[in-house]
Every structure is written in structure tokens, then in C-alpha cells.
Design a protein around this motif. Structure first.
Motif, PDB file in Angstrom:
ATOM      1  N   VAL A 185       0.870  -1.183   0.000  1.00 47.68           N
ATOM      2  CA  VAL A 185       0.000   0.000   0.000  1.00 47.68           C
ATOM      3  C   VAL A 185       0.901   1.225   0.000  1.00 47.68           C
ATOM      4  O   VAL A 185       1.642   1.449   0.962  1.00 47.68           O
ATOM      5  CB  VAL A 185      -0.932   0.025   1.235  1.00 47.68           C
ATOM      6  N   GLY A 186       0.876   2.011  -1.089  1.00 49.48           N
ATOM      7  CA  GLY A 186       1.795   3.133  -1.186  1.00 49.48           C
ATOM      8  C   GLY A 186       3.220   2.625  -1.130  1.00 49.48           C
ATOM      9  O   GLY A 186       3.626   1.794  -1.938  1.00 49.48           O
ATOM     10  N   ASP A 187       3.993   3.090  -0.135  1.00 48.50           N
ATOM     11  CA  ASP A 187       5.365   2.606   0.004  1.00 48.50           C
ATOM     12  C   ASP A 187       5.505   1.598   1.146  1.00 48.50           C
ATOM     13  O   ASP A 187       6.621   1.286   1.569  1.00 48.50           O
ATOM     14  CB  ASP A 187       6.341   3.774   0.196  1.00 48.50           C
ATOM     15  N   THR A 203      11.131   7.028  -0.268  1.00 45.31           N
ATOM     16  CA  THR A 203      10.442   5.799  -0.665  1.00 45.31           C
ATOM     17  C   THR A 203       9.558   6.033  -1.890  1.00 45.31           C
ATOM     18  O   THR A 203       9.402   5.140  -2.724  1.00 45.31           O
ATOM     19  CB  THR A 203       9.598   5.233   0.493  1.00 45.31           C
ATOM     20  N   LYS A 204       9.000   7.217  -2.014  1.00 41.98           N
ATOM     21  CA  LYS A 204       8.205   7.539  -3.212  1.00 41.98           C
ATOM     22  C   LYS A 204       9.087   7.498  -4.455  1.00 41.98           C
ATOM     23  O   LYS A 204       8.705   6.919  -5.480  1.00 41.98           O
ATOM     24  CB  LYS A 204       7.560   8.923  -3.064  1.00 41.98           C
ATOM     25  N   LEU A 205      10.272   8.086  -4.368  1.00 41.48           N
ATOM     26  CA  LEU A 205      11.186   8.106  -5.509  1.00 41.48           C
ATOM     27  C   LEU A 205      11.764   6.715  -5.789  1.00 41.48           C
ATOM     28  O   LEU A 205      11.966   6.343  -6.947  1.00 41.48           O
ATOM     29  CB  LEU A 205      12.315   9.108  -5.258  1.00 41.48           C
ATOM     30  N   LEU A 206      12.022   5.953  -4.740  1.00 42.66           N
ATOM     31  CA  LEU A 206      12.530   4.595  -4.922  1.00 42.66           C
ATOM     32  C   LEU A 206      11.528   3.710  -5.651  1.00 42.66           C
ATOM     33  O   LEU A 206      11.893   2.866  -6.478  1.00 42.66           O
ATOM     34  CB  LEU A 206      12.864   3.965  -3.564  1.00 42.66           C
ATOM     35  N   MET A 217      16.537  -1.975   6.513  1.00 42.37           N
ATOM     36  CA  MET A 217      17.216  -2.415   5.284  1.00 42.37           C
ATOM     37  C   MET A 217      17.744  -1.185   4.561  1.00 42.37           C
ATOM     38  O   MET A 217      17.314  -0.053   4.835  1.00 42.37           O
ATOM     39  CB  MET A 217      16.275  -3.222   4.381  1.00 42.37           C
ATOM     40  N   SER A 218      18.668  -1.388   3.651  1.00 36.18           N
ATOM     41  CA  SER A 218      19.220  -0.273   2.884  1.00 36.18           C
ATOM     42  C   SER A 218      18.214   0.183   1.833  1.00 36.18           C
ATOM     43  O   SER A 218      17.275  -0.546   1.497  1.00 36.18           O
ATOM     44  CB  SER A 218      20.517  -0.706   2.198  1.00 36.18           C
ATOM     45  N   PRO A 219      18.387   1.403   1.279  1.00 43.16           N
ATOM     46  CA  PRO A 219      17.505   1.857   0.203  1.00 43.16           C
ATOM     47  C   PRO A 219      17.481   0.905  -0.997  1.00 43.16           C
ATOM     48  O   PRO A 219      16.425   0.645  -1.581  1.00 43.16           O
ATOM     49  CB  PRO A 219      18.089   3.218  -0.192  1.00 43.16           C
ATOM     50  N   LYS A 220      18.649   0.366  -1.344  1.00 48.95           N
ATOM     51  CA  LYS A 220      18.725  -0.568  -2.471  1.00 48.95           C
ATOM     52  C   LYS A 220      17.924  -1.832  -2.182  1.00 48.95           C
ATOM     53  O   LYS A 220      17.168  -2.320  -3.037  1.00 48.95           O
ATOM     54  CB  LYS A 220      20.184  -0.923  -2.773  1.00 48.95           C
ATOM     55  N   GLU A 221      18.074  -2.365  -0.965  1.00 53.42           N
ATOM     56  CA  GLU A 221      17.324  -3.568  -0.576  1.00 53.42           C
ATOM     57  C   GLU A 221      15.822  -3.288  -0.561  1.00 53.42           C
ATOM     58  O   GLU A 221      15.018  -4.133  -0.977  1.00 53.42           O
ATOM     59  CB  GLU A 221      17.781  -4.039   0.803  1.00 53.42           C
ATOM     60  N   PHE A 222      15.447  -2.083  -0.093  1.00 54.10           N
ATOM     61  CA  PHE A 222      14.032  -1.703  -0.061  1.00 54.10           C
ATOM     62  C   PHE A 222      13.448  -1.707  -1.469  1.00 54.10           C
ATOM     63  O   PHE A 222      12.358  -2.240  -1.701  1.00 54.10           O
ATOM     64  CB  PHE A 222      13.879  -0.311   0.565  1.00 54.10           C
ATOM     65  N   LYS A 223      14.153  -1.110  -2.411  1.00 52.18           N
ATOM     66  CA  LYS A 223      13.649  -1.039  -3.786  1.00 52.18           C
ATOM     67  C   LYS A 223      13.532  -2.429  -4.402  1.00 52.18           C
ATOM     68  O   LYS A 223      12.524  -2.754  -5.042  1.00 52.18           O
ATOM     69  CB  LYS A 223      14.563  -0.162  -4.638  1.00 52.18           C
ATOM     70  N   LEU A 224      14.542  -3.252  -4.209  1.00 53.87           N
ATOM     71  CA  LEU A 224      14.506  -4.613  -4.765  1.00 53.87           C
ATOM     72  C   LEU A 224      13.359  -5.418  -4.162  1.00 53.87           C
ATOM     73  O   LEU A 224      12.661  -6.153  -4.867  1.00 53.87           O
ATOM     74  CB  LEU A 224      15.840  -5.317  -4.513  1.00 53.87           C
ATOM     75  N   ASN A 225      13.155  -5.272  -2.858  1.00 53.71           N
ATOM     76  CA  ASN A 225      12.072  -5.986  -2.185  1.00 53.71           C
ATOM     77  C   ASN A 225      10.713  -5.514  -2.677  1.00 53.71           C
ATOM     78  O   ASN A 225       9.812  -6.321  -2.927  1.00 53.71           O
ATOM     79  CB  ASN A 225      12.181  -5.780  -0.672  1.00 53.71           C
ATOM     80  N   TYR A 226      10.570  -4.192  -2.852  1.00 49.04           N
ATOM     81  CA  TYR A 226       9.315  -3.622  -3.346  1.00 49.04           C
ATOM     82  C   TYR A 226       8.997  -4.126  -4.754  1.00 49.04           C
ATOM     83  O   TYR A 226       7.893  -4.582  -5.034  1.00 49.04           O
ATOM     84  CB  TYR A 226       9.399  -2.098  -3.336  1.00 49.04           C
ATOM     85  N   LEU A 227       9.976  -4.064  -5.632  1.00 52.73           N
ATOM     86  CA  LEU A 227       9.778  -4.505  -7.019  1.00 52.73           C
ATOM     87  C   LEU A 227       9.458  -5.998  -7.063  1.00 52.73           C
ATOM     88  O   LEU A 227       8.620  -6.459  -7.854  1.00 52.73           O
ATOM     89  CB  LEU A 227      11.021  -4.221  -7.858  1.00 52.73           C
ATOM     90  N   LYS A 228      10.091  -6.767  -6.212  1.00 55.94           N
ATOM     91  CA  LYS A 228       9.838  -8.214  -6.153  1.00 55.94           C
ATOM     92  C   LYS A 228       8.398  -8.497  -5.739  1.00 55.94           C
ATOM     93  O   LYS A 228       7.721  -9.338  -6.344  1.00 55.94           O
ATOM     94  CB  LYS A 228      10.806  -8.858  -5.168  1.00 55.94           C
ATOM     95  N   GLU A 229       7.908  -7.777  -4.731  1.00 58.45           N
ATOM     96  CA  GLU A 229       6.569  -8.038  -4.201  1.00 58.45           C
ATOM     97  C   GLU A 229       5.478  -7.624  -5.195  1.00 58.45           C
ATOM     98  O   GLU A 229       4.477  -8.326  -5.350  1.00 58.45           O
ATOM     99  CB  GLU A 229       6.366  -7.311  -2.871  1.00 58.45           C
TER     100      GLU A 229
END
Length: 286
Positions: free
Chosen positions: A50-52, A236-239, A271-283
Motif C-alpha cells: 500500500v503506497g510505500d 520511498t516515493k522516488l525509490l 534495510m538499505s535503500p537498495k534492498e528496499f527497492k529490490l524488495n518492493y519490485l519483487k513483491e
């Protein structure tokens, strides 16, 4: 990650529409719509975005989502036993005559906050389950009264948690005092700058100590804590919505030190910003 706009089945003269699905597949992609949405999901194991906000879930999930808030659920099970009950109602309900009465002030505040997404725990969750199961359609007055009762219970609940950050949800607080609104609006338009506490206190004609006490009392956050949270929300919005590099995002969100940025982000998200983005894209992509 791009999201698609969903066209919901609600008609202009309906107060709401209720949808019930058994063995839900959760195969709809990341999406948003113009309507409010109350979702009850049972027998579920997977993730909710939901959102970020990205959370792992198991069991029963009850959420209220405001208009234009991107969201998706993904099941871990290829064969689903999950059931979904969804109530959708129109955006203009917030501005209807019934919401102008004093007795509706808590519901109005709830709907404004739902633009960031809200999740509910027990005992509120169990109360709402029983009421949702009693609604079969939207074409009688009894169902409408049950719908209003649900909103009232949710609005007075102590079991709610906000999901998405304000920047990611395009959320603005409209019911704050004039001073607080002035400050929050200034942060919204100037978060990239070096904002000092003394500068903000002068804006509202208060000493730094008096302002700090006032802001903490009204928002439950220190001003520096609020500013940091807002900047991290921009991050998180930009990520999740752009392909900008981590360095660019850090600078754009108002951080003047990459190490401070990484430290603050990891403290909040574990988690790091990179890990956050990868996790978000994966989900959202699986």
C-alpha cells in the motif's frame, strides 16, 4: 513501478458496492482507483503493498484505503483458500451532507487519514467481520445503516495503524490548526532546503522551546523527527516510482550527507535503500 487505474463497478446513485470472492487469486497488478475501499481478506498468506508500505501477512487482513492510493496483494499459495469482501464507495462521500454534521467528525477524519492506508487489528477487526458478513447488497436501508456503523467503529478504533508515508500517498493534513498547517505546508514545499528550527519558530512567532513543545503536543513528533520522516517518505516515493540513483534520491529528498541518509533509512526500514527497492519490485511484480 507503474500502476494501473481500475474502473470500479459502483454506480453514481449507489452509496456503496459490496463484492465477495471465494478462493481469490490475487492476480490483479499494482493499481489504484478514485473510490475508497474497505478490504477484508481471510485465510491469506502473502504480502500487502500500500503506497510505500510492504508487509508480510498471514491470516486475516482488514484495511481501509483512500482514493488514488496504489495497492496490491500477492498470495504465496498458487491454490488460494482466501476469501475477500470488498466495500467500495465514492470519493465525494467525504464531502456529502452527512459528513458535515458534528456526529460524523470522527468518520471524516478517518476518511482523510485513509488516503495513506489504514490497517486494523483486533478487537476492531472481529467486530467488522461480523458486520460485513451481514451485508448482502446495497439496495436497502438496513445495509446502508450497517455501512455507516462500520465506518463509525473504524473511526473510533484504537486498533488502527497508518501504512504509507504522506509523500507516497499524496496526503495532506487538512484538519490541523492554522499554525501547524502553515508549518506542514512549508515542509511540503521546502524539504529540499536546509530548514532550521529557529527559522520555523520565527514563522509562527514563537520561541524555539515554546514551538518545540507546541509541535510535539499537536503531532506527537518533534519537528526534526517530522522533517526526517517526511524526507524519508519522499525517498520511498522516488525509490518506488522512479529510476533515479540512490545518490540522486538522497540529494533530492534534502539529505546533505549520503552516510546520514543511509543510516536514517536503515534505522526506519531495517534495510538499505537498495534492498528496499529490490524488495518492493519483487513483491509487486511476482
Amino acid at each position: 513501478m507503474k500502476s494501473i487505474k481500475e474502473i470500479t463497478p459502483i454506480k453514481t446513485d449507489d452509496p456503496f458496492v459490496i463484492l465477495k470472492h471465494k478462493n481469490a487469486l490475487f492476480d490483479y497488478p499494482l493499481h489504484f482507483h478514485n473510490e475508497y475501499e474497505l478490504n477484508l481478506i481471510t485465510n491469506f498468506k502473502g504480502s500487502r503493498t500500500v503506497g510505500d508500505s510492504v508487509e508480510k501477512l498471514e491470516g486475516t487482513d482488514l484495511t481501509l484505503l483512500g482514493p488514488e492510493l496504489k495497492h496490491v496483494w500477492k498470495s504465496d499459495n498458487p491454490i488460494s483458500n482466501a476469501a475477500v469482501i470488498t466495500i467500495q464507495f465514492q470519493e465525494h462521500f467525504l464531502h456529502s451532507k452527512i459528513m458535515s454534521y458534528n456526529v460524523s467528525k470522527d468518520i471524516k477524519k478517518l476518511l482523510e487519514l485513509s488516503k495513506r492506508g489504514i490497517v486494523f487489528a483486533n478487537p476492531t477487526k472481529q467486530k467488522i467481520i461480523d458486520l460485513l458478513l451481514s451485508i448482502d447488497n446495497n439496495d436497502n436501508f438496513k445495509s446502508f445503516l450497517s455501512f455507516l456503523e462500520i465506518l463509525h467503529i473504524l473511526s473510533t478504533s484504537d486498533d488502527k495503524k497508518v501504512l504509507s508515508s504522506p509523500p507516497s500517498a499524496n496526503y495532506s493534513q487538512k484538519r490541523e490548526s492554522r499554525r501547524i498547517s502553515l508549518i506542514l505546508n512549508y515542509v511540503k514545499h521546502n524539504y529540499q532546503k536546509n530548514i532550521k528550527l529557529s527559522q520555523i519558530a520565527n514563522m509562527v512567532n514563537m520561541s524555539e522551546s515554546a514551538f518545540s513543545h507546541y509541535f510535539k503536543k499537536r503531532t506527537n513528533l518533534s519537528f526534526t523527527g517530522y522533517l526526517l520522516d517526511y524526507r524519508l517518505g519522499v525517498v520511498t516515493k522516488l525509490l518506488t516510482e522512479t529510476n533515479m540513483s540512490i545518490n540522486e534520491i538522497s540529494y533530492t529528498a534534502g539529505f546533505n550527507s549520503l552516510s546520514n541518509f543511509n543510516r536514517a533509512f536503515k534505522k526506519k526500514h531495517s534495510m538499505s535503500p537498495k534492498e528496499f527497492k529490490l524488495n518492493y519490485l519483487k513483491e509487486v511484480s511476482r
